[in-house]
Design an enzyme around this catalytic site. Structure first.
Site, PDB file in Angstrom:
ATOM      1  N   ASP A 666      70.550  61.275  33.741  1.00 28.11           N
ATOM      2  CA  ASP A 666      69.232  61.148  34.343  1.00 28.11           C
ATOM      3  C   ASP A 666      68.998  62.356  35.248  1.00 28.11           C
ATOM      4  O   ASP A 666      69.824  62.645  36.126  1.00 28.11           O
ATOM      5  CB  ASP A 666      69.152  59.849  35.165  1.00 28.11           C
ATOM      6  N   ASN A 674      57.492  66.596  39.026  1.00 24.14           N
ATOM      7  CA  ASN A 674      56.152  66.443  38.451  1.00 24.14           C
ATOM      8  C   ASN A 674      55.080  66.452  39.531  1.00 24.14           C
ATOM      9  O   ASN A 674      54.014  67.064  39.374  1.00 24.14           O
ATOM     10  CB  ASN A 674      56.066  65.139  37.656  1.00 24.14           C
ATOM     11  N   HIS A 679      52.996  68.487  35.883  1.00 24.73           N
ATOM     12  CA  HIS A 679      53.607  67.901  34.689  1.00 24.73           C
ATOM     13  C   HIS A 679      53.918  68.955  33.628  1.00 24.73           C
ATOM     14  O   HIS A 679      54.851  68.769  32.836  1.00 24.73           O
ATOM     15  CB  HIS A 679      52.695  66.816  34.111  1.00 24.73           C
ATOM     16  N   ASP A 683      57.468  69.231  31.940  1.00 30.06           N
ATOM     17  CA  ASP A 683      57.734  69.252  30.494  1.00 30.06           C
ATOM     18  C   ASP A 683      58.620  70.440  30.110  1.00 30.06           C
ATOM     19  O   ASP A 683      59.474  70.328  29.222  1.00 30.06           O
ATOM     20  CB  ASP A 683      56.413  69.326  29.726  1.00 30.06           C
ATOM     21  N   GLU A 709      63.039  60.999  31.739  1.00 35.51           N
ATOM     22  CA  GLU A 709      64.065  62.000  32.021  1.00 35.51           C
ATOM     23  C   GLU A 709      65.465  61.492  31.685  1.00 35.51           C
ATOM     24  O   GLU A 709      66.456  62.059  32.143  1.00 35.51           O
ATOM     25  CB  GLU A 709      64.002  62.422  33.487  1.00 35.51           C
TER      26      GLU A 709
END
Length: 801
Positions: A666, A674, A679, A683, A709
């Site tokens: 994780d 983010n 975002h 990404d 994630e």
């Protein structure tokens, strides 16, 4: 020009020498690092190509010593080591370029040519295209004498294309060449810069489009206008700037002849290489035998390791990238600090893979004729000599073999003797009253159909309707450029490529089997027929079809019962199933779809309908698999696919009494990334993380994104301790990766992970996942940025940044 190649793999060296010779370079080959250093010190070379792992002196040391003595010839390093730290070490030692084995020969040659151009620049140069002049030393661009004000990115893109006028660059390739590694723009950034560059050139008075968009591939420099002399495209002398000229352009025929020559040489070398394979394989067999007893001698280990390293380059040169990948895994395995019986089994598995890959390589030699036959065939039916010449020239650049017919009669003869892959057809002709629609109607009756694009100056609704009725694929209106025509041709040809799919047909009627098989075979399908339903299960497993066609009424087992069996097995639950039947009873049709059929076709069979339904079903399945098996953002496996693969590995681990390491990962504080950086940046982080995981772990390892994630790894034949150590090594490297957002804020990203093992922490996937996930949350509770092993109470920690 003279090149010194220092490479201890004679096969790879010889192949590269032959390829360079076709480009008129003089090549000297040395297999010893120390001798290579002495030659480079003593004699003049325009370029030095160095393998890194060499006898007596490695390539990095050679590079350092030459640079420390002030020698400035261009140096290109070749290595199977692909990590960023290895590349940095090579470049910091003074290398000008670094190419990872196995390499693509065309790319390597292009890089060598670029280094030679830069290395032989004792004179200042100006790059010219028509009235455009590009001054690299002054960092200025003019058109008709007027200075153009370009952004740094526009300037760099223009220089890249001018220095490589025949090369096509994808948007991702341009990103790699122009943008810093710490920036993560989308590919649209390239489009935006090129659009701005085009507008500035047009505003300066340029009437043609300097940069061609090659549909589906990228961008390239447009060929100069036909009325310009060759000297116009060369690098001309100007004051105060001096120049040198480009080499003569390579024609498609020249390219085919050169490729044929290289292929012939490759075939000869391959035959010799095959003769040496048994002794090479025996070396690995000896290493496996000693490793199984725990007595692997250091000398044998190093010899096997060196042999695996040589095979990486050799197999790549022979067009066997999978073989190179396996050889790389063998080399990496032999480099591990501790080796035992588990590694011996994995080495045995990899060796068997390698033998299969080499055994399956075709042995035929490619000729110029063979290469030409590999091109897509385009037939242009038009009596406009100027336009057809432009189409022919443009099509050659796109890899087509072109034939021109000036009327339908000539076209019929050409289609009969050499059927094309695609046709461009005009509707009117000056030397005959026959309309192109007549030929289009005849083409509509052919099986399989040839994609046909209608090209005409008649833009009437009635014509468009008639073309559509007769099966014309695309309607193009004149006037139109040759580039737009070929772009449409390429798009249509790609859409109409013959499907490579296996179809199993089960029917107790021999005539139906023969008719359907005859109908499907010309479309490129691999058809397997079965008349006895008793053999269905064995045939299904052996064929592994992409689509299943069933009759309803058959002896012993009905098609409905077979469909139920297929749908009840997880391996075949997604297999498309079509029914062929003479029944039209609504109750039977309902029953067919109730047991999981995808389609129902009533007999008698109508050929075009059956083909259309099969193609539709296969295309939907392909799209479904794409979205259900590969995560689009990261390129890793999806949760659904990885669950199936992990369950297979667990069964395999049980049968082979092997460990299996399951890891959950994780990314730390990802919501904060983010929120603070956007975002789009988030990404980019996810995309790069997935890419780096795939690069770091073995090709047979499972790397998947399970959502957001969260990532999951499955490492076969690896304990949780070894898996945790390997992931910790990756964490150390990943923590050094810097990211930059749109406000030029720089940040780094860490992750936490939990590691579990079959069968120590469970024998089922849910049990293993719960154990790994519990360790993951404990790692987060302990401060994140660490790897924690399930039920062990210890961590492998990397200090927070």
């Amino acid at each position: 020009m003279k090149i010194l190649l220092v490479e201890d793999d004679p096969t790879a060296a010889y192949i590269l020498e032959q390829e360079l010779s076709t480009h008129h370079y003089t090549v000297e080959i040395i297999a010893d690092g120390q001798l290579g250093l002495e030659l480079a010190r003593t004699f003049h070379y325009d370029l030095l190509v160095l393998d890194i792992i060499l006898p007596n002196l490695d390539g990095i040391s050679i590079c350092r010593q030459l640079r420390s003595q002030g020698l400035q010839m261009p140096i290109l390093l070749l290595s199977a080591k692909e990590s960023s730290s290895d590349r940095v070490m090579g470049l910091e030692a003074g290398a000008d370029d670094y190419v990872v084995k196995p390499y693509e020969l065309p790319e390597l040659i292009a890089r060598i040519q670029a280094l030679l151009r830069r290395g032989n620049s004792t004179l200042n140069t100006v790059l010219t295209w028509e009235k455009l002049q590009f001054y690299p030393d002054a960092c200025q661009v003019t058109y008709s004498g007027s200075l153009l004000h370009l952004t740094p990115k526009e300037y760099s893109i223009l220089e890249l294309l001018l220095r490589n006028p025949r090369r096509i660059y994808s948007r991702s390739a341009i990103l790699d060449h122009i943008w810093p590694s710490g920036e993560f723009p989308t590919e649209e950034a390239v489009s935006t810069q090129i659009k701005g560059l085009r507008q500035k050139l047009k505003g300066a008075g340029m009437t043609v489009n300097l940069i061609d968009t090659v549909y589906g591939l990228g961008y390239r420099l447009k060929a100069p206008p036909e009325d310009l002399s060759s000297a116009k495209m060369s690098q001309e002398k100007t004051e105060p700037v001096k120049t040198r000229s480009h080499s003569a352009p390579i024609t498609p025929a020249d390219k085919l002849q050169a490729e044929a020559k290289v292929q012939a040489v490759l075939q000869q070398v391959w035959e010799h290489f095959k003769e040496s394979l048994p002794s090479r394989m025996m070396l690995f067999e000896q290493a496996i035998a000693q490793l199984s007893t725990g007595t692997l001698e250091l000398e044998l280990r190093l010899s096997a390791q060196a042999e695996a390293h040589r095979l990486i380059g050799s197999l790549g040169s022979f067009g066997l990238p999978k073989g190179s990948e396996v050889a790389l895994q063998i080399e990496q395995l032999l480099r591990l600090e501790s080796l035992g019986k588990n590694e011996a089994q994995l080495l045995r598995y990899l060796l068997e893979q390698l033998k299969e890959i080499v055994k399956d390589k075709p042995t035929t030699t490619a000729t110029a004729s063979d290469l030409k036959m590999g091109l897509s065939r385009l037939l242009v039916v038009d009596d406009d000599a100027i336009l057809t010449e432009q189409i022919e020239r443009e099509a050659l650049n796109w890899g087509f073999e072109v034939k021109v017919a000036t009327n339908p009669t000539v076209a019929r003869r050409s289609i009969s003797s050499h059927p094309p892959d695609v046709i461009v057809l005009d509707l009117t002709f000056s030397d005959t009253k026959e309309n192109g629609l007549t030929l289009l109607a005849e083409l509509a009756q052919r099986t399989p159909r040839i994609p046909t694009l209608v090209l005409t100056a008649r833009n009437q609704l009635s014509d468009r309707v008639e073309v559509a009725r007769l099966g014309g694929n695309v309607f193009l209106e004149k006037p139109i450029s040759s580039e737009e025509i070929i772009k449409a041709v390429t798009q249509e040809l790609n859409r109409n490529q013959k499907p490579e799919a296996k179809i199993l047909i089960v029917d107790d009627d021999f005539q139906v089997l023969a008719a359907v098989s005859t109908l499907l075979t010309p479309w490129g399908f691999q058809v397997k027929t079965l008349v006895d339903p008793q053999q269905f299960w064995e045939t299904l497993a052996a064929t592994a079809p992409d689509l299943l066609i069933l009759d309803i009424e058959m002896p012993d087992f009905s098609g409905i019962e077979l469909c139920q069996v297929v749908r009840s097995d997880p391996r075949w639950s997604d297999l498309p199933v079509l029914f062929l039947s003479g029944h039209n009873d609504p109750e039977i049709v309902h029953q067919v779809f109730a047991v999981g059929a995808d389609d129902y076709i009533q007999k008698p069979i109508i050929g075009p309908e059956l083909i259309a339904r099969i193609l539709n079903r296969l295309e939907r399945t392909r799209i479904l698999h794409r979205f259900t098996e590969i995560d689009e953002l990261t390129g890793t496996a999806t949760r659904r696919k990885s669950i199936r693969d992990l369950e297979k590995l667990i069964r395999f681990a049980e049968c082979q009494n092997q460990p299996l390491c399951l890891i959950t990962i994780d990314l730390d504080h990802f919501k904060h990334i983010n929120d603070q950086h956007g975002h789009t940046v988030g990404d980019s982080v996810l995309g790069l993380f997935g890419e780096r995981l795939k690069q770091f772990f073995r090709s047979e390892d499972i790397v998947a994104r399970w959502g957001g994630e969260e990532f999951v790894l499955g490492l076969y034949a690896m304990t949780r301790e070894k898996g945790a150590k390997r992931l910790t090594d990756f964490l150390k490297i990943w923590c050094q990766q810097e990211f930059t957002d749109g406000n030029n804020q720089t940040f780094r990203v860490t992750f936490s992970a939990g590691v579990a093992e079959y069968s120590q922490d469970g024998t089922k996937l849910p049990e293993l996942y719960r154990a790994a996930d519990a360790a993951l949350y404990q790692a987060k509770a302990m401060g994140r940025n660490r790897v924690l092993v399930s039920n062990m109470g210890s961590t492998h920690k990397v200090e927070s940044l």
